[in-house]
Design an enzyme around this catalytic site. Structure first.
Site, PDB file in Angstrom:
ATOM      1  N   ASN A   1       0.822  -1.207   0.000  1.00 28.94           N
ATOM      2  CA  ASN A   1       0.000   0.000   0.000  1.00 28.94           C
ATOM      3  C   ASN A   1       0.859   1.261   0.000  1.00 28.94           C
ATOM      4  O   ASN A   1       2.089   1.210   0.027  1.00 28.94           O
ATOM      5  CB  ASN A   1      -0.970  -0.040   1.187  1.00 28.94           C
ATOM      6  CG  ASN A   1      -2.164  -0.900   0.877  1.00 28.94           C
ATOM      7  OD1 ASN A   1      -3.106  -0.460   0.238  1.00 28.94           O
ATOM      8  ND2 ASN A   1      -2.128  -2.153   1.313  1.00 28.94           N
TER       9      ASN A   1
ATOM     10  N   HIS B   1      23.679   0.462  10.749  1.00 24.17           N
ATOM     11  CA  HIS B   1      25.082   0.717  11.082  1.00 24.17           C
ATOM     12  C   HIS B   1      25.441  -0.072  12.327  1.00 24.17           C
ATOM     13  O   HIS B   1      24.620  -0.249  13.227  1.00 24.17           O
ATOM     14  CB  HIS B   1      25.322   2.207  11.334  1.00 24.17           C
ATOM     15  CG  HIS B   1      25.171   3.041  10.110  1.00 24.17           C
ATOM     16  ND1 HIS B   1      26.191   3.248   9.225  1.00 24.17           N
ATOM     17  CD2 HIS B   1      24.103   3.709   9.617  1.00 24.17           C
ATOM     18  CE1 HIS B   1      25.775   4.015   8.242  1.00 24.17           C
ATOM     19  NE2 HIS B   1      24.500   4.314   8.455  1.00 24.17           N
TER      20      HIS B   1
ATOM     21  N   THR C   1      11.859  -7.207  15.590  1.00 27.00           N
ATOM     22  CA  THR C   1      13.313  -7.235  15.742  1.00 27.00           C
ATOM     23  C   THR C   1      13.907  -8.622  15.546  1.00 27.00           C
ATOM     24  O   THR C   1      15.112  -8.767  15.452  1.00 27.00           O
ATOM     25  CB  THR C   1      13.707  -6.735  17.140  1.00 27.00           C
ATOM     26  OG1 THR C   1      13.113  -7.595  18.122  1.00 27.00           O
ATOM     27  CG2 THR C   1      13.249  -5.294  17.358  1.00 27.00           C
ATOM     28  N   LYS C   2      13.034  -9.653  15.525  1.00 29.27           N
ATOM     29  CA  LYS C   2      13.524 -11.023  15.337  1.00 29.27           C
ATOM     30  C   LYS C   2      12.510 -11.811  14.524  1.00 29.27           C
ATOM     31  O   LYS C   2      11.375 -11.373  14.317  1.00 29.27           O
ATOM     32  CB  LYS C   2      13.790 -11.696  16.678  1.00 29.27           C
ATOM     33  CG  LYS C   2      12.606 -11.757  17.605  1.00 29.27           C
ATOM     34  CD  LYS C   2      12.999 -12.317  18.955  1.00 29.27           C
ATOM     35  CE  LYS C   2      11.794 -12.317  19.882  1.00 29.27           C
ATOM     36  NZ  LYS C   2      12.116 -12.800  21.199  1.00 29.27           N
TER      37      LYS C   2
END
Length: 181
Positions: free
Chosen positions: A69, A99, A146-147
């Site tokens: 979308n 980073h 995050t995982k």
């Protein structure tokens, strides 16, 4: 060709992709540009709505009958693969690069993101580098993933945590075709 010229051409291409083509009100034109110029793999009956933003050529694959979308941020520098019948809601951010905060030079690093078939990603969710989202998973609106997310797992929150399980009987076909989207 000098590196400066190469950089100007690359930055110019991204500008055209993200600021001109991404807002052109015809998906036929955008799809042609994404396939021919950006060299993205886009499956049959899949759509990328206006305002999607990418970071590089290639390294992007969208399966059949999937929809992205409007106004999604799709960082494909590390490789972004999205399966069949996937629905990605508006304003989703998928990152494949970051980073290294422990690096003395703040070195960049990339990790691919893979999203399997029948996944639904809610509005303003964020998926971080290196994540794999399993078949049939649901990522709730605003979640920060995050995982890895397992098959049919429903996650929500920041960071995203499992809150439920989705049915195993997934056999729909997404078709959000629009002339001016």
């Amino acid at each position: 060709m000098t590196s400066l010229v190469r950089r100007l051409l690359f930055d110019g291409l991204l500008f055209v992709c993200n600021r001109i083509v991404a807002y052109f009100p015809s998906y036929c034109v955008r799809r042609w540009f994404y396939r021919a110029v950006m060299q993205f793999e886009i499956g049959e009956r899949s759509f990328i709505f206006m305002g999607a933003e990418f970071d590089t050529r290639r390294l992007f694959k969208l399966g059949d009958h999937s929809t992205i979308n409007q106004e999604c941020r799709l960082d494909n520098r590390g490789g972004l693969e999205i399966g069949n019948n996937v629905s990605i809601s508006a304003y989703v951010c998928i990152l494949t690069a970051d980073h290294d905060p422990q690096s003395a030079s703040f070195a960049g690093r990339t990790k691919p993101v893979r999203i399997a078939d029948y996944v639904f990603v809610g509005t303003r969710a964020m998926i971080l580098p290196g994540v794999t989202v399993g078949r049939g998973a649901v990522i709730a609106a605003g979640a920060v993933v995050t995982k890895d997310v397992g098959e049919r797992v429903i996650v929500a929150g920041c960071p995203a945590k499992e809150i439920g399980t989705r049915t195993a009987d997934l056999n729909y076909e997404i078709d959000y075709a629009r002339f001016f989207a």
